[in-house]
Every structure is written in structure tokens, then in C-alpha cells.
Design a protein around this motif. Structure first.
Motif: not given
Length: 362
Positions: A118-119, A278-283
Motif C-alpha cells: 500500500g505504501f 486512512y484506508k492505507k492503515f485500516s485495510l
């Protein structure tokens, strides 16, 4: 690491990988069937197509990996239960929490990989994936967004600047029916309009066609006309591209800086960017929650066997997707907190995971 840990961890990662290798080609085949005519008509080079489907694989694997992981855990855990392997493991004196440990180790590995994807990988893959769709396919080659684009680009010391274009062509970096307004408080200072605006890469300025400028005076307005005029404005071509598209192509550092810049500009659509952030962390975190739910659901031997477990799993998976999409859309289009909206699915399913885990231990 004991034999039982290696056995379950190998099955965990192996089944997840097989699930990806099974479903990603299906997605590629469906996508090819939809776009093959456009590729032929546009004579798209084979190398561009191969690069596009490489980006396609990364993009959708990251987007759907929690669901693939969830179904794969249900699949192989149900097989363990049907073969009475779980009964044998627990009868040997191993607690359910100890039995769960290799699953959590596997979830940690997948989560770490998802964070790196993701990053680092996904932003570039997203850019390549969307660039191909908007520049290589005929129906999308003219504009990235058909809806009107209105942006506030400055909000400093009572000075506000706004831009508008009816649509924007990414490939030619050209906007149509352009309007620029500069205001002091609630008072309009001047307004610029043009039938077309084009960004110049070399000179970093804009060429306006059918240029018209109206400067508001105390008694009379001053109007200027020109067939073509070059101007420098305080906005980038990316300000005219779709919001979600721009956010998805940025690394975490660039996205945070971009959000700060848009806040300073007074962008009313800032929630769009924050949802992506925020989805980069929650997913990735959802991998832990869905793993626990999958084990709790499928560890018991049922009358319907694996089919019953998969049916339950599919219902839970689609409910998760539904909540994720609904609350993401609500946060993007309203004043609802993006952070809370993105984490609500994980919170709801986290509570469900605790409940199911307690029942499974019994």
C-alpha cells in the motif's frame, strides 16, 4: 516453531497464494473481454497492455486481499475440521488460543506485506492502471472526468481564488470552458474566462484561448479580450484531475503533504483524500480481524461441511465490503468523520470476532 505451527502457517500462506492465483486471472480475463475491442481499435502496443495488466494485478490484489484471505482461511480450516484434525489437535492438550497462534503469525506476515504494498507498490500501480484506462482507451481518452470540476485553490488573508472547467483531458492537459475568479471577502475583484486552457510543460504556464477578463471597478468594469494569451496560475494540472484518482497514486508521505496543502487552500472535498489515506492503515489491519472470524466460523465441524462454512463466509465477506463502501461514500460526500467511517467496518467486525471466538472456545 513447532510442527503444528509450521503445518498451519504453510497451509495459511499457501492457500492464500493459491486463492490469489485463481481469482486474479479470472479478473484479468473479464477485463480483457471488456476492453479488447477498444485495444484493437486504438492499436494499443502489446508492451503497454502487459504493463497495464501487471499494474492491474497489484491494484486489485491489494484492494481485495482481505476477502481472498478470509475465504482461504475458511477453506483450509474447514478441511481441517472435516478431517477431524482440529479435534485431534485440541484433544492433545493444546488450547484454542495456542491453536490460533500460527493463524495470527500468518496474518502478521500478510499485514506487513500489505502495508509495504500500500505504501510503495500500489501508488505506482494505481497510476499505471488509471493512466492506461484514461489515455489508451478511446472512450476515456478525452477526459478523466465528465462532471464539472470546481476547485478553491487559495484562501489566504481574505483573498480567495476559484477555478472551474467543464471537463479536462489528461493526455493533452487541456481543459474546456475555463473560469478563474479572484475575490476579496465576498467581493469579486476580477473574472477570467476562456473556451479552452492548455498547460505548457516547458514554460510551466497556461495558454488561454478566446481569453476574456472582466475587472470589477467602482463605476465601470474593465474588459479585456484576446484570441490567445499565456498566464501563470497558482494551481497544477493535477488540480483538474479526479480526486480519488490523484490520491491513490501518491505515496503515504506525498499524500499527507498533499492533504495539508489542500486544507490550507480550503478545499471542501478534503474528505475524499482522507478516506484514501486512512484506508492505507485500516485495510491491512482487517487481515487480523477476518482471520479470527474465519477460524471461529470454520473450526467447528458442521452438517453442511465445507459448503456451509463457505456460505457463511461469503455472507460475512460481502457484508464487510458493503459496510466499507457505504461508510467510505458517506465520509466522502458529507461531514461525517473520515477516520471513523473508514474504521467502522473493522470495529463492527472486531466485536463480531470477539463474540465468535468466545463461542468457538466453548
Amino acid at each position: 516453531m513447532k510442527i503444528i505451527d509450521k503445518y498451519i502457517l504453510t497451509r495459511y500462506l499457501g492457500t492464500f497464494l493459491v486463492m490469489l492465483l485463481l481469482f486474479i486471472p479470472i479478473g484479468i480475463v473479464i477485463d480483457v473481454s471488456e476492453k479488447v475491442n477498444k485495444m484493437i481499435v486504438n492499436k494499443t502496443p502489446l508492451l503497454d497492455i502487459l504493463i497495464y495488466y501487471g499494474d492491474f494485478t497489484i491494484y486489485f490484489a491489494n484492494l481485495l486481499f482481505p476477502i481472498f484471505l478470509f475465504l482461504s482461511v475458511i477453506w483450509f480450516t474447514s478441511k481441517l475440521a472435516n478431517n477431524t484434525e482440529i479435534i485431534a489437535i485440541l484433544s492433545s492438550g493444546i488450547s484454542f488460543n495456542r491453536f490460533l497462534r500460527p493463524y495470527l503469525i500468518g496474518a502478521s506476515i500478510v499485514t506487513l506485506f500489505a502495508f509495504l504494498m500500500g505504501f510503495i507498490l500500489v501508488p505506482n500501480a494505481s497510476k499505471g492502471f488509471n493512466d492506461f484506462r484514461y489515455t489508451k482507451l478511446k472512450e476515456n481518452s478525452q477526459t478523466r472526468e465528465t462532471n464539472d470540476i470546481f476547485r478553491q485553490i487559495k484562501n489566504e488573508k481574505n483573498i480567495k481564488e476559484y477555478i472551474y472547467v467543464s471537463n479536462y483531458s489528461y493526455s493533452s492537459k487541456t481543459g474546456f470552458n475555463f473560469v478563474f475568479e479572484k475575490c476579496m471577502g465576498n467581493k469579486l475583484l476580477y473574472k477570467v474566462s476562456a473556451t479552452r486552457i492548455k498547460y505548457n510543460e516547458e514554460s510551466k504556464d497556461y495558454t488561454l484561448f478566446d481569453y476574456k477578463k472582466r475587472t470589477i471597478g467602482k463605476l465601470n468594469d474593465v474588459i479585456e479580450f484576446s484570441d490567445k494569451k499565456n498566464e501563470i496560475y497558482n494551481f497544477e494540472p493535477d488540480d483538474l484531475t479526479p480526486l480519488i484518482y490523484v490520491a491513490e497514486t501518491m505515496t503515504i508521505h506525498n499524500l499527507i503533504n498533499f492533504i495539508d496543502k489542500e486544507k490550507a487552500r480550503g478545499n471542501s472535498n478534503i474528505n475524499e483524500y482522507q478516506v484514501v489515506l486512512y484506508k492505507k492503515f485500516s485495510l491491512p489491519i482487517s487481515a487480523f480481524i477476518l482471520t479470527i472470524i474465519a477460524v471461529a466460523v470454520s473450526a467447528m465441524k458442521r452438517r453442511g461441511g465445507m459448503g456451509a462454512n463457505l456460505a457463511i463466509g461469503i455472507v460475512i465477506a460481502f457484508t464487510f465490503i458493503f459496510l466499507d463502501k457505504v461508510f467510505g461514500s458517506i465520509a466522502s460526500k458529507s461531514a461525517f468523520s473520515p477516520l471513523l467511517a473508514v474504521w467502522i467496518p473493522n470495529i463492527v467486525f472486531g466485536i463480531l470476532a470477539v463474540y465468535l471466538l468466545r463461542n468457538a472456545k466453548r
